[in-house]
Design an enzyme around this catalytic site. Structure first.
Site, short mmCIF file in Angstrom:
data_model
loop_
_atom_site.label_atom_id
_atom_site.label_comp_id
_atom_site.label_asym_id
_atom_site.label_seq_id
_atom_site.Cartn_x
_atom_site.Cartn_y
_atom_site.Cartn_z
N SER A 155 -9.81 1.49 2.43
CA SER A 155 -8.89 2.26 1.62
C SER A 155 -7.79 1.43 0.95
CB SER A 155 -8.24 3.32 2.49
OG SER A 155 -7.42 2.72 3.49
N LYS A 209 0.85 -1.19 0.00
CA LYS A 209 0.00 0.00 0.00
C LYS A 209 0.89 1.24 0.00
CE LYS A 209 -4.08 1.81 2.50
NZ LYS A 209 -4.97 1.56 3.66
N SER A 260 -10.14 -0.97 6.55
CA SER A 260 -9.48 -0.71 5.27
C SER A 260 -8.76 -1.90 4.66
CB SER A 260 -8.49 0.45 5.41
OG SER A 260 -9.19 1.67 5.39
#
Ligand code: ZN
Lengths: 479, 475
Positions: free
Chosen positions: B139, B64, B163
């Protein structure tokens, strides 16, 4: 209309702690390095970095708390104080809000008449910010982050101080305690000790506090005192002329000797304190507190009282000795070799202190050992050298690091007590001062002092003054 | 053989039997990225790493875009961090590198992890590999999509309120949020420090255990990291749930839950019962307040965590053409106005508000109290059961743009995942079926603190007895 006012002052002292490393990272904690060289991702607040508390900083803070007779909070946490400034790389300062390391302590200060207790509200740990450097040529500001993350302890008094003089006395007393703890160099010039002051006045007899102003930017204790005096005066003028004091922060300008408004209460920051989630709250083990307590040095006030009692010193002499912890220690070492403690104190507070000041050196930097100083004092007391010559010997000892015996021998300073050697000088002096001789004969023996002085000069300070005096009196009365 | 479609444990078996090399695997995965990423848009940037990774654990991984990696640009998918090259590796990145892992690239995300759809990215949205008109969740949407699309063998995401789990659910992969303190946060660019946790997104439960073995463990640079021994998580992969007590909160099947999701989760419960698990109803009375509590606590911390993006030291600096306040304040305002997206601004304002003098007690302080109550709810429930089961998200993946202008309904997407963050307990999402439209549905389990093993065991048993993890999207 005359109205009597009472002054109310509270002080906030920020002290940089001389830990090896910074408070939340491994960078060395030193002053004076090239800009932005003592930095790492953590103290630069780079994204993703996290603080880890330096245990030494915590121990130092506990030490300060205990020395200020404060309670150590068994459970402490760190909070974020949020505000924007280019020298604050995270946009918040890690500080302590409602659970500081120490609370509810006090410091005793000496006033004209007696002692007074000044309450310490709290002492908490926080991180220092960086420094802005204004570059006029580049028409810009530069930031040096070396100071960022230096451990600070903020010591906040209760509003117990009643005059600028008391504030001044408190600061000196506090500084001495802090110096004894050996947790900071307490150097205001380097910024390792900084002080802000809150001041208000109220009509005598009124219990409610008046509106306060906060004074910043004083770079000496003297400036704190003068600034407060200025501000108290201003408050009185404003109130007596029917005005109102506005709660605001003021900067002290030492050159112009006046305060300048910085920001009003309305402009004050809302710091939005909240518990720093990166540092978990924790309990301080009572064993740690006991350990620090056991290692506390003898504090200045206790030492002063002990010196008076144990060595029979005057309060003044003891006071001068304890102002410098190293001198106090030196004094006690001397006393282990010599029982005439008062003589040692006189030498230390007189000749030695003068040399320290002239040479701008601490006692540990001087080439002087307790054994050598005691030997010198003994040489003077036993009449080997005169008092005057003794001071010369001290200078030479400090220059060369030699023992007093060596110096006395090298310089031929051994006191002359030999009658035949001194008689020649006495004869000469008597011949040169017939008037004085006549006065002595007329029954004014005190005039002999003048002749002794002349004879001492003649001998280059080497003559034994006692012996000279005897010889002069004998020579005149035999004439 | 399509190497890119294999799991990490299958690839490791090939390494062991010398049937494939790390170079071959890397090449195949990179060509897969080349083939599909223009449609999925899982990556915002490929890594500069040259080697294929080394050693027995050289598995290509997607990271990420919020985990600091030396020598790379890391931006949290925000304009304000464009050009930021961290001079250090995050704790998890060190561990990946020490294990010979190959970082493929950096996965798209909602800016600063603010979102549940990966639409709030300065690089534009990521698309769901199962239906390119849908969001992948967020996310960590880029991480989840990369694994679902076989553009990475596995991935790391971060989970503040769901997330990792919600995009895992939307993309039909396994996502674990470990116990708070289990994985180092050092180097994770913080959203909400008391909630953030890094975790794996993988193709199956076995890979999840393997990746946990790499990333879990104490880090003395993170004061919230907990120094408890790390088990071998693969030992927890036991196909047996006899007698394991599964709590199902009655509050979970409430209004707002999509009926297809509800049916799939109920079928999963039946399946687990059949396998011998004991299912009982529990009550978590304070969980209806979880979303509200979360948006107070998380935004408060975020408002402070994001204060450092001020244009002074790194990233974007926007100077003002003419002086309005002071040059420095103008720079702060212009930099943040230009550099931060709408959702970031919204959350900074919310967080600043709840911490403000006069509002702190009513919001932040009360939020902390409710957080404690929610934690107590879970603690109470765990006295009677080993895991708590709920849907991961109330719906399947929604359409791109569908909720973009309705932040509140977007926030409700995390209604099931948020309690685990507030309580700090581990939680996992595994695939448990598909909707009529062919979109994956996720099942969430929460466990006791530091008992990720129980989650892995129950999920492994479930996975061994269901086909969902073997399904692949058509790309
Ligand atoms: Zn540092």
């Amino acid at each position: 209309m005359s109205q009597e006012f009472e002054t109310v002052i509270g002080l906030e002292v920020h002290l940089q702690l001389s830990t090896k490393t910074k408070i939340f990272c491994g960078c060395v904690n030193v002053f004076g390095s090239a800009p932005n060289t003592n930095v790492c991702p953590v103290c630069l607040g780079l994204p993703g970095t996290l603080p880890v508390l330096n245990q030494q900083a915590l121990l130092y803070a506990i030490k300060v708390g205990l020395a200020l007779n404060a309670q150590i909070n068994p459970f402490i946490k760190f909070d974020r104080k949020n505000y924007y400034y280019p020298d604050l790389p995270k946009g918040y300062q890690i500080s302590q809000y409602d659970l500081p390391v120490a609370k509810d302590g006090f410091v005793m200060i000496k006033t004209d008449k007696n002692e007074k207790r000044i309450g310490i509200k709290r002492a908490h740990l926080e991180e220092d910010a960086g420094k802005l450097v204004h570059d006029d040529r580049g028409n810009c500001s530069l930031v040096d982050y070396n100071r960022t993350g230096t451990p600070l302890i903020e010591i906040v008094t209760e509003p117990d101080l009643r005059s600028p003089q008391e504030a001044y006395d408190y600061l000196n007393t506090l500084k001495l305690i802090l110096q004894y703890l050996n947790v900071s160099d307490c150097d205001m010039e380097k910024g390792s000790l900084r002080c802000d002051a809150n001041v208000s006045i109220r009509p005598i007899g009124q219990t409610a506090l008046g509106t306060k102003t906060e004074l910043k930017n004083m770079n000496s204790f003297r400036a704190v005192k003068t600034g407060l005096e200025y501000e108290v005066c201003r408050h009185k003028q404003v109130i007596l002329s029917g005005g109102r004091i506005i709660q605001e922060t003021l900067l002290w300008n030492d050159e112009k000797a006046m305060t300048i408004a910085m920001r009003s209460k309305e402009q004050a920051h809302d710091y939005r304190y909240f518990s720093d989630p990166d540092l978990v709250p924790f309990t301080i083990n009572y064993k740690v507190i006991d350990q620090v307590r056991a290692e506390l040095p003898e504090l200045p006030q206790i030492k002063l009282e002990r010196f008076i009692k144990q060595y029979g010193l005057s309060e003044y002499d003891a006071g001068v000795l304890v102002i410098d912890q190293a001198v106090a220690v030196f004094f006690e070492h001397c006393c282990q070799h010599y029982e005439q403690s008062k003589k040692v104190a006189n030498w230390l507070n007189g000749a030695v202190l003068k040399e320290m000041n002239e040479r701008k050196m601490g006692i540990s930097e001087l080439k002087l050992t307790p054994v050598n100083l005691v030997a010198l004092i003994k040489a003077v007391e036993n009449g080997v050298v005169s008092n005057l010559a003794g001071k010369e010997v001290l200078k030479a000892m400090l220059d060369s690091g030699k023992t007093p015996a060596q110096v006395i021998q090298d310089k031929g300073l051994v006191q002359v007590s030999d009658d035949s050697a001194l008689m020649a000088i006495v004869e000469e002096i008597i011949n040169q001062n017939p008037t004085v001789v006549e006065q002595i004969k007329q029954g004014k023996p005190s005039a002999a002092g003048f002749l002794v002085g002349q004879a001492m000069k003649k001998s280059g300070g080497k003559a034994n003054p006692k012996k000279l005096s005897e010889l002069i009196i004998r020579r005149i009365s035999n004439a | 053989m399509k190497l890119h479609s294999l799991t990490a444990h299958q690839i490791l078996d090939l390494y062991k039997s010398k049937q494939a090399s790390s170079e071959e695997v890397l090449k195949d995965v990179l060509s897969r990225i080349g083939a599909v990423d223009s449609r999925v848009r899982a990556y915002v940037r490929l890594s500069n790493q040259k080697s294929a990774g080394e050693g027995s654990a050289a598995i290509p991984i997607a990271i990420k875009d919020n985990m600091c990696t030396q020598g790379e640009e890391i931006t949290c998918s925000s304009k304000i961090l464009k050009g930021f090259h961290p001079p250090y590796d995050a704790g998890v990145i060190e561990r990946i590198k020490q294990n010979g892992g190959r970082i493929l690239g950096f996965a798209n995300m909602d800016e600063f992890a603010f979102g549940s759809s990966t639409e709030n990215s300065c690089y534009g949205p990521t698309y769901n590999p199962w239906d390119l008109t849908c969001v992948p969740g967020g996310s960590s949407g880029g991480s989840a999509a990369s694994v679902a699309a076989d553009e990475a063998v596995w991935a790391l995401g971060s989970d503040t309120g769901g997330s990792i789990r919600q995009p895992a659910s939307f993309c039909g992969v396994v996502g674990l949020k470990p116990t708070y303190g289990r994985v180092s946060r050092y180097g994770l660019i913080a959203f909400a420090s008391s909630l953030d946790q890094i975790g794996p997104l993988t193709k199956d439960v076995t890979d999840c255990a393997l990746l946990m073995n790499i990333i879990a463990g104490y880090d003395d640079r993170d004061s919230t990291s907990v120094n408890v021994p790390v088990p071998d998580y693969t030992k927890a992969l036991i196909n047996d749930v006899h007698g394991i007590k599964i709590g199902v909160p009655k509050e979970a099947f409430a209004e707002g839950l999509d009926s297809q999701v509800s049916q799939a989760v109920e079928a999963a419960i039946e399946q687990l019962k059949k396998l011998g698990a004991v299912v009982k109803e529990v009550s978590l009375p304070h969980t209806p307040y979880a979303v509200a509590t979360y948006y107070i606590v998380a935004t408060a911390e975020a408002s402070s965590n994001l204060a450092r993006f001020d244009g002074v030291r790194y990233g974007l600096r926007q100077l003002s053409a003419n002086v309005r306040k002071t040059p420095v304040i103008d720079m702060y305002e212009e930099t943040r106005a230009k550099g931060l997206g709408d959702e970031a601004k919204r959350r900074i304002m919310l967080g600043t508000y709840v911490l403000s003098s006069g509002y702190y007690d009513a919001y932040y302080l009360r939020g902390q109290k409710v957080r404690t109550l929610i934690k107590q709810d879970l603690d109470g429930a765990f006295k009677d059961c080993d895991v708590i089961l709920t849907p991961t998200a109330p719906t399947t993946a929604f359409k791109v743009g569908e909720k973009a202008s309705d932040p509140l309904s977007m926030y409700l997407s995390d209604v099931y995942t948020i309690p685990a963050n507030l309580a700090g307990v581990p939680s996992i999402s595994v695939p448990c079926g598909f909707s009529k439209e062919g979109l994956p549905i996720g099942l969430q389990l929460m466990g006791k603190a530091f008992d990720e093993e129980m989650l892995l065991r129950v999920c492994f048993s479930y996975e061994q007895n269901t086909p969902w993890h073997t399904k692949k999207p058509n790309l």
